[in-house]
Write a protein that holds these residues in place. Sequence first.
Motif, short mmCIF file in Angstrom:
data_model
loop_
_atom_site.label_atom_id
_atom_site.label_comp_id
_atom_site.label_asym_id
_atom_site.label_seq_id
_atom_site.Cartn_x
_atom_site.Cartn_y
_atom_site.Cartn_z
N ASN A 177 66.62 47.27 106.31
CA ASN A 177 66.25 47.44 107.72
C ASN A 177 66.90 48.68 108.34
N GLU A 178 68.03 49.07 107.78
CA GLU A 178 68.71 50.29 108.22
C GLU A 178 68.03 51.53 107.68
N LEU A 179 67.56 51.45 106.44
CA LEU A 179 67.00 52.61 105.77
C LEU A 179 65.52 52.80 106.07
N VAL A 180 64.78 51.69 106.15
CA VAL A 180 63.35 51.71 106.49
C VAL A 180 63.13 50.61 107.52
N SER A 181 63.01 50.99 108.77
CA SER A 181 63.01 49.99 109.86
C SER A 181 61.74 49.17 109.91
N SER A 182 60.65 49.71 109.41
CA SER A 182 59.36 49.01 109.52
C SER A 182 59.20 47.97 108.41
N PRO A 183 59.08 46.69 108.77
CA PRO A 183 58.84 45.65 107.75
C PRO A 183 57.56 45.91 106.96
N LYS A 184 56.59 46.53 107.60
CA LYS A 184 55.32 46.82 106.93
C LYS A 184 55.52 47.81 105.79
N ILE A 185 56.35 48.82 106.02
CA ILE A 185 56.61 49.80 104.97
C ILE A 185 57.44 49.18 103.86
N GLN A 186 58.37 48.32 104.21
CA GLN A 186 59.14 47.60 103.19
C GLN A 186 58.19 46.77 102.33
N PHE A 187 57.22 46.14 102.96
CA PHE A 187 56.24 45.33 102.25
C PHE A 187 55.39 46.22 101.34
N PHE A 188 55.10 47.44 101.81
CA PHE A 188 54.34 48.38 100.98
C PHE A 188 55.10 48.70 99.70
N VAL A 189 56.41 48.96 99.81
CA VAL A 189 57.22 49.26 98.62
C VAL A 189 57.16 48.09 97.64
N ALA A 190 57.25 46.88 98.17
CA ALA A 190 57.14 45.69 97.32
C ALA A 190 55.78 45.62 96.64
N SER A 191 54.73 46.03 97.36
CA SER A 191 53.38 46.00 96.78
C SER A 191 53.23 47.01 95.66
N VAL A 192 53.92 48.14 95.76
CA VAL A 192 53.89 49.14 94.69
C VAL A 192 54.57 48.57 93.43
N ALA A 193 55.70 47.89 93.63
CA ALA A 193 56.38 47.24 92.50
C ALA A 193 55.46 46.21 91.86
N LEU A 194 54.73 45.47 92.69
CA LEU A 194 53.81 44.46 92.18
C LEU A 194 52.67 45.10 91.39
N SER A 195 52.25 46.29 91.80
CA SER A 195 51.13 46.95 91.12
C SER A 195 51.47 47.37 89.70
N ALA A 196 52.76 47.47 89.38
CA ALA A 196 53.16 47.89 88.04
C ALA A 196 53.19 46.74 87.04
N LEU A 197 53.18 45.52 87.53
CA LEU A 197 53.34 44.36 86.64
C LEU A 197 52.21 44.17 85.62
N PRO A 198 50.95 44.51 85.96
CA PRO A 198 49.88 44.29 84.97
C PRO A 198 50.07 45.01 83.64
N VAL A 199 50.94 46.03 83.58
CA VAL A 199 51.13 46.72 82.29
C VAL A 199 51.73 45.79 81.24
N PHE A 200 52.32 44.69 81.68
CA PHE A 200 52.94 43.77 80.72
C PHE A 200 51.90 42.92 79.98
N ILE A 201 50.64 42.99 80.41
CA ILE A 201 49.59 42.29 79.67
C ILE A 201 48.84 43.24 78.73
N TRP A 202 49.22 44.54 78.74
CA TRP A 202 48.63 45.48 77.80
C TRP A 202 49.00 45.05 76.38
N PRO A 203 48.10 45.19 75.42
CA PRO A 203 48.42 44.77 74.04
C PRO A 203 49.47 45.65 73.38
N ALA A 204 49.54 46.93 73.80
CA ALA A 204 50.50 47.84 73.19
C ALA A 204 51.76 47.93 74.03
N ILE A 205 52.89 48.18 73.37
CA ILE A 205 54.17 48.35 74.05
C ILE A 205 54.68 49.74 73.71
#
Length: 278
Positions: A189-217
């Motif tokens: 809250n000190e670094l990024v005051s907008s909860p919406k932008i904080q939520f956006f950062v969380a959504s970017v982290a969430l967008s990376a998770l599907p790579v774990f279902i890729w058959p190759a590592i």
Amino acid sequence: MCSCIFCTVFYLLVREIFESELTAFLAALFILTNYGTVSFALDYGMDIGGWAFYALSLLLTLKYSKSGKRSMLLYSAVAIGIGGLFKEYALLGVVPIAVMLAYENWPSVLATIKMGLVPAGIVLLPISIVYAIVFVKFNYTYVDWITYGNASYAYVSKTTEYIKSFGSLYNFLSFVVLAGVYCFVRYRNELVSSPKIQFFVASVALSALPVFIWPAITQRILFVTVPAAILVASFAIKKYEKYWIVFAVLIAICLATSLAMDSYILPNVDIGPLLGAL
């Protein structure tokens, strides 16, 4: 060229979130010196195109979240659609769009779907045209490729492969990422005051998770997690940016490690015995 575009767009993304040119510059250097960028962005593969358009879609989705201008959302969908023609990584950009639309329209699922129909159509249009042309010309579909042409991957130990791949990508960067997690939890809250932008950062982290279902590592595939990780790390960079020289030293070490990874580190490091001992 795409490497420059990718890192520049990522710089703009971090600057838009933290409103600090120094934080954005350091974050961009971390991604520029990452093993994935050094190893795979400079060849003639399609990966860097997918990464660049993925980053561009994130920037445009963020601008939509901050301004409410629907045009930004549609431009983001265009970036994803074009990026999908390079590599499927770009399609992960739909996750932040979906999450932010759900956030804005909660708890109405119908409103979220209604707002997402046009962006979804834009995302699917380019790749649908390509698939249609391939089917008409060659009577071949993506289903055929999955059924008959897709390579199978078998690993003696998936744990070993994940450790090797993530170790290559994160090495010294991991310390900054862990510090970023701490700063996000305690000082967000000190670094990024907008909860919406904080939520956006969380959504970017969430967008990376599907790579774990890729058959190759591989590092090339798991690199998609790096932009999200550096966004989180940027909370620490922003909090302690007056100690920029420390981050600069870490960036130099990361670059040296990335350059030595293929020729020296990976050929000479065997984690198999270590895992067996555990």
